[in-house]
Write a protein that holds these residues in place. Structure first.
Motif, PDB file in Angstrom:
ATOM      1  N   VAL A 142      -4.832  -5.334  -4.451  1.00 41.76           N
ATOM      2  CA  VAL A 142      -3.671  -4.685  -3.838  1.00 41.76           C
ATOM      3  C   VAL A 142      -3.018  -3.838  -4.923  1.00 41.76           C
ATOM      4  O   VAL A 142      -2.349  -4.348  -5.819  1.00 41.76           O
ATOM      5  CB  VAL A 142      -2.689  -5.719  -3.254  1.00 41.76           C
ATOM      6  N   GLU A 143      -3.250  -2.538  -4.859  1.00 43.86           N
ATOM      7  CA  GLU A 143      -2.838  -1.571  -5.878  1.00 43.86           C
ATOM      8  C   GLU A 143      -1.681  -0.718  -5.377  1.00 43.86           C
ATOM      9  O   GLU A 143      -1.418  -0.656  -4.178  1.00 43.86           O
ATOM     10  CB  GLU A 143      -4.006  -0.641  -6.205  1.00 43.86           C
ATOM     11  N   GLY A 144      -1.040  -0.033  -6.298  1.00 41.79           N
ATOM     12  CA  GLY A 144       0.021   0.899  -5.942  1.00 41.79           C
ATOM     13  C   GLY A 144       0.940   1.134  -7.118  1.00 41.79           C
ATOM     14  O   GLY A 144       0.837   0.485  -8.156  1.00 41.79           O
ATOM     15  N   ARG A 145       1.841   2.058  -6.949  1.00 42.79           N
ATOM     16  CA  ARG A 145       2.815   2.378  -7.983  1.00 42.79           C
ATOM     17  C   ARG A 145       3.885   1.290  -8.070  1.00 42.79           C
ATOM     18  O   ARG A 145       4.093   0.527  -7.115  1.00 42.79           O
ATOM     19  CB  ARG A 145       3.490   3.713  -7.659  1.00 42.79           C
ATOM     20  N   TRP A 191      -4.473   0.242  -1.073  1.00 41.74           N
ATOM     21  CA  TRP A 191      -3.441   1.035  -1.738  1.00 41.74           C
ATOM     22  C   TRP A 191      -2.127   0.881  -0.978  1.00 41.74           C
ATOM     23  O   TRP A 191      -2.086   1.094   0.234  1.00 41.74           O
ATOM     24  CB  TRP A 191      -3.841   2.505  -1.799  1.00 41.74           C
ATOM     25  N   VAL A 192      -1.069   0.502  -1.667  1.00 43.99           N
ATOM     26  CA  VAL A 192       0.252   0.356  -1.055  1.00 43.99           C
ATOM     27  C   VAL A 192       1.089   1.564  -1.457  1.00 43.99           C
ATOM     28  O   VAL A 192       1.236   1.860  -2.649  1.00 43.99           O
ATOM     29  CB  VAL A 192       0.938  -0.948  -1.500  1.00 43.99           C
ATOM     30  N   ALA A 193       1.629   2.254  -0.466  1.00 46.34           N
ATOM     31  CA  ALA A 193       2.379   3.482  -0.715  1.00 46.34           C
ATOM     32  C   ALA A 193       3.809   3.357  -0.215  1.00 46.34           C
ATOM     33  O   ALA A 193       4.061   2.746   0.826  1.00 46.34           O
ATOM     34  CB  ALA A 193       1.697   4.664  -0.015  1.00 46.34           C
ATOM     35  N   ALA A 194       4.740   3.931  -0.964  1.00 46.24           N
ATOM     36  CA  ALA A 194       6.148   3.983  -0.559  1.00 46.24           C
ATOM     37  C   ALA A 194       6.752   5.258  -1.145  1.00 46.24           C
ATOM     38  O   ALA A 194       6.300   5.743  -2.189  1.00 46.24           O
ATOM     39  CB  ALA A 194       6.901   2.754  -1.080  1.00 46.24           C
TER      40      ALA A 194
END
Length: 200
Positions: free
Chosen positions: A34-37, A146-149
């Motif tokens: 679980v990746e993301g900024r 990919w987790v995006a916000a």
């Protein structure tokens, strides 16, 4: 092929994400990254995914990359530790274990933390955090999420962290490492699924 896009505003989104985890015969642990900024909500998505998998009868464990970063300047080194300590042993049917980084001491613990037996015997390991979808480990992943916000929402979440005061002096150096990592490894481009995590 179009990759699935899921929003945390949708009812039942964790179940939809859980259905993307490949099924397998007994004995092989599946690995989900679980990746993301920073501030995207990776840990929340990972925990909700784990709960959905557990509800489906899966043995599941969440490993945070914060246990593997060797300090505030350790993002680049952590994927190698993930591969060596956890993913390669799992791939060859061996024992996966890691030494947790003790942030208050500035050193890794002496003792090893082992993956729970039921997960090692064919469950699901969810690895969350920056670096969990690095190029160095991608060949050993079953699913990269990919987790995006939005940027302003990520900043708001970082400001509201329980440890924001501790994090604040290192926020710039971490952001620089993260930017370098994303330019080099481009995990978003390699993701199998995208989870949009806008403001609630």
């Amino acid at each position: 092929m179009t990759r699935p896009r899921i929003s945390t505003t949708e009812h039942g989104w964790p179940d939809r994400l859980a259905r993307l985890v490949p099924s397998t015969g007994a004995g092989r642990t599946r690995v989900v990254s679980v990746e993301g900024r920073s501030g995207a909500g990776k840990s929340t998505v990972a925990e909700d995914l784990a709960a959905a998998l557990a509800a489906r009868g899966e043995a599941v464990h969440v490993l945070t990359m914060e246990d593997l970063y060797p300090g505030w300047e350790g993002l680049a080194e952590a994927p190698g530790l993930l591969r060596t300590w956890v993913l390669e042993p799992l791939a060859r049917g061996g024992r996966a274990a890691w030494r947790r980084y003790r942030w208050e001491r500035g050193a890794f613990a002496r003792e090893w933390t082992a993956l729970p037996d039921d997960v090692a015997a064919g469950g699901v390991l969810v690895v969350e955090g920056s670096g969990s979808g690095a190029a160095a480990v991608r060949d050993l992943l079953d699913l990269l999420v990919w987790v995006a916000a939005p940027d302003d929402e990520r900043a708001r979440r970082l400001d509201g962290r329980w440890d924001a005061a501790v994090y604040a002096p290192y926020r710039r150096v971490w952001a620089e490492q993260e930017e370098a990592f994303h330019r080099r490894d481009r995990p978003e481009e390699h993701a199998d699924a995208v989870v949009g995590n806008p403001p609630c």
